[in-house]
Design a protein around this motif. Structure first.
Motif, PDB file in Angstrom:
ATOM      1  N   SER A 190       0.833  -1.208   0.000  1.00  0.00           N
ATOM      2  CA  SER A 190       0.000   0.000   0.000  1.00  0.00           C
ATOM      3  C   SER A 190       0.863   1.252   0.000  1.00  0.00           C
ATOM      4  N   ASN A 191       0.290   2.351  -0.494  1.00  0.00           N
ATOM      5  CA  ASN A 191       0.910   3.675  -0.414  1.00  0.00           C
ATOM      6  C   ASN A 191       0.672   4.211   0.997  1.00  0.00           C
ATOM      7  N   MET A 192       1.704   4.240   1.799  1.00  0.00           N
ATOM      8  CA  MET A 192       1.523   4.559   3.216  1.00  0.00           C
ATOM      9  C   MET A 192       1.077   5.999   3.437  1.00  0.00           C
ATOM     10  N   ASP A 193       1.516   6.921   2.619  1.00  0.00           N
ATOM     11  CA  ASP A 193       1.037   8.302   2.743  1.00  0.00           C
ATOM     12  C   ASP A 193      -0.456   8.385   2.458  1.00  0.00           C
ATOM     13  N   ARG A 194      -0.893   7.639   1.445  1.00  0.00           N
ATOM     14  CA  ARG A 194      -2.326   7.605   1.128  1.00  0.00           C
ATOM     15  C   ARG A 194      -3.106   6.938   2.253  1.00  0.00           C
ATOM     16  N   ARG A 196      -2.408   7.001   5.397  1.00  0.00           N
ATOM     17  CA  ARG A 196      -2.521   7.984   6.484  1.00  0.00           C
ATOM     18  C   ARG A 196      -3.625   8.998   6.185  1.00  0.00           C
ATOM     19  N   GLU A 197      -3.707   9.481   4.936  1.00  0.00           N
ATOM     20  CA  GLU A 197      -4.739  10.448   4.570  1.00  0.00           C
ATOM     21  C   GLU A 197      -6.139   9.844   4.735  1.00  0.00           C
ATOM     22  N   LEU A 219       1.796   5.278  12.924  1.00  0.00           N
ATOM     23  CA  LEU A 219       2.278   4.004  12.393  1.00  0.00           C
ATOM     24  C   LEU A 219       2.909   3.255  13.561  1.00  0.00           C
TER      25      LEU A 219
END
Length: 269
Positions: A190-194, A196-197, A219
């Motif tokens: 997964s895109n971890m920044d996404r 989080r959003e 995290l």
């Protein structure tokens, strides 16, 4: 004739003759003590209400302790007035008093704990507590025990000593603000920044959170099969904490699914 009748010895108590005059004097002192107790209770009740003590249970407990104290002093004065030496009686009953003290140890411990709770006011009626892992609402506070109601509408009796000697969480002591946490694991691809959003959006969508305080996304760790996140929001009704936690879990599930993010595992916190 009347004087002789009033001074006639009825019986002896601890070597002291008891006469009708001494009995009447003893009863008069008890009546005066009772009257003084009633007056002091009214004065104390008004003073406590002026100081902001609105709980009738706390005021009632204070008045009860005051009544016991005044009547005990009056009883001591009455016995001394009759002519009985209290020190001699205490010495004679010392062994009995010690035996009773051991037998009533738990009762006295709970009684003293009730006085401490009343004086400190760290726990009052309607407070929401966590005791022995259970969330309860305080219904009535007595001198020996406290009656509380659980979320399952069960009334439980909690010894006051447990509230004084154990670690108890009071959710409403200073304010009712508290944090609710939920954890979730997502796939490593997964895109971890996404992620989080999306989790922030999920936290903001919870209906009964405190809107002035933003959700927090952390995290937590890199697990064996997932990257573990924690989402926390603030709420003000600890009695409905489980409902708010459910809303948060539903929001996390729906938002991650809508964003096409794979949920590897749901964690319990």
């Amino acid at each position: 004739m009347m004087e002789a009748l009033l001074n006639r010895t009825l019986f002896e108590l601890a070597g002291t003759p008891v006469t009708p005059v001494s009995v009447l004097t003893f009863l008069l002192i008890l009546l005066i003590s009772y009257w003084v107790s009633r007056v002091l209770q009214r004065i104390t009740g008004r003073w406590l209400r002026l100081r902001g003590v609105a709980e009738e249970g706390a005021i009632s407990t204070t008045n009860r302790l005051l009544h016991y104290g005044v009547m005990l002093v009056g009883l001591g004065i009455g016995v001394e007035t009759i002519g009985i030496n209290l020190s001699a009686l205490f010495a004679a009953g010392a062994v009995v008093a010690v035996a009773l003290g051991f037998a009533m140890q738990n009762i006295l411990q709970n009684f003293v704990s009730g006085v401490i709770l009343l004086a400190e006011r760290s726990i009052t009626e309607s407070d929401i507590l966590q005791v022995d892992g259970r969330i309860v609402r305080v219904m009535r506070m007595g001198t020996r025990a406290t009656v509380a109601r659980t979320r399952d509408d069960e009334e439980i009796i909690i010894p006051n000593s447990l509230l004084v000697q154990s670690s108890v969480t009071n959710y409403t002591l200073g304010d009712s603000l508290f944090r609710i946490r939920a954890a979730v694991g997502v796939a490593y691809g997964s895109n971890m920044d996404r992620v989080r959003e999306v989790l922030l959006e999920a936290g903001k969508s919870v209906p009964d959170r405190v809107e002035e305080k933003d959700p927090v996304v952390l995290l937590l760790q890199f697990g064996n099969s997932s990257v573990d996140f924690e989402v926390s929001v603030w709420a003000t009704d600890p009695w409905l904490a489980r409902v708010t936690k459910s809303h948060l879990n539903f929001a996390i599930w729906n938002h991650l699914k809508a964003a096409g993010i794979t949920i590897a595992c749901l964690l319990y916190t």
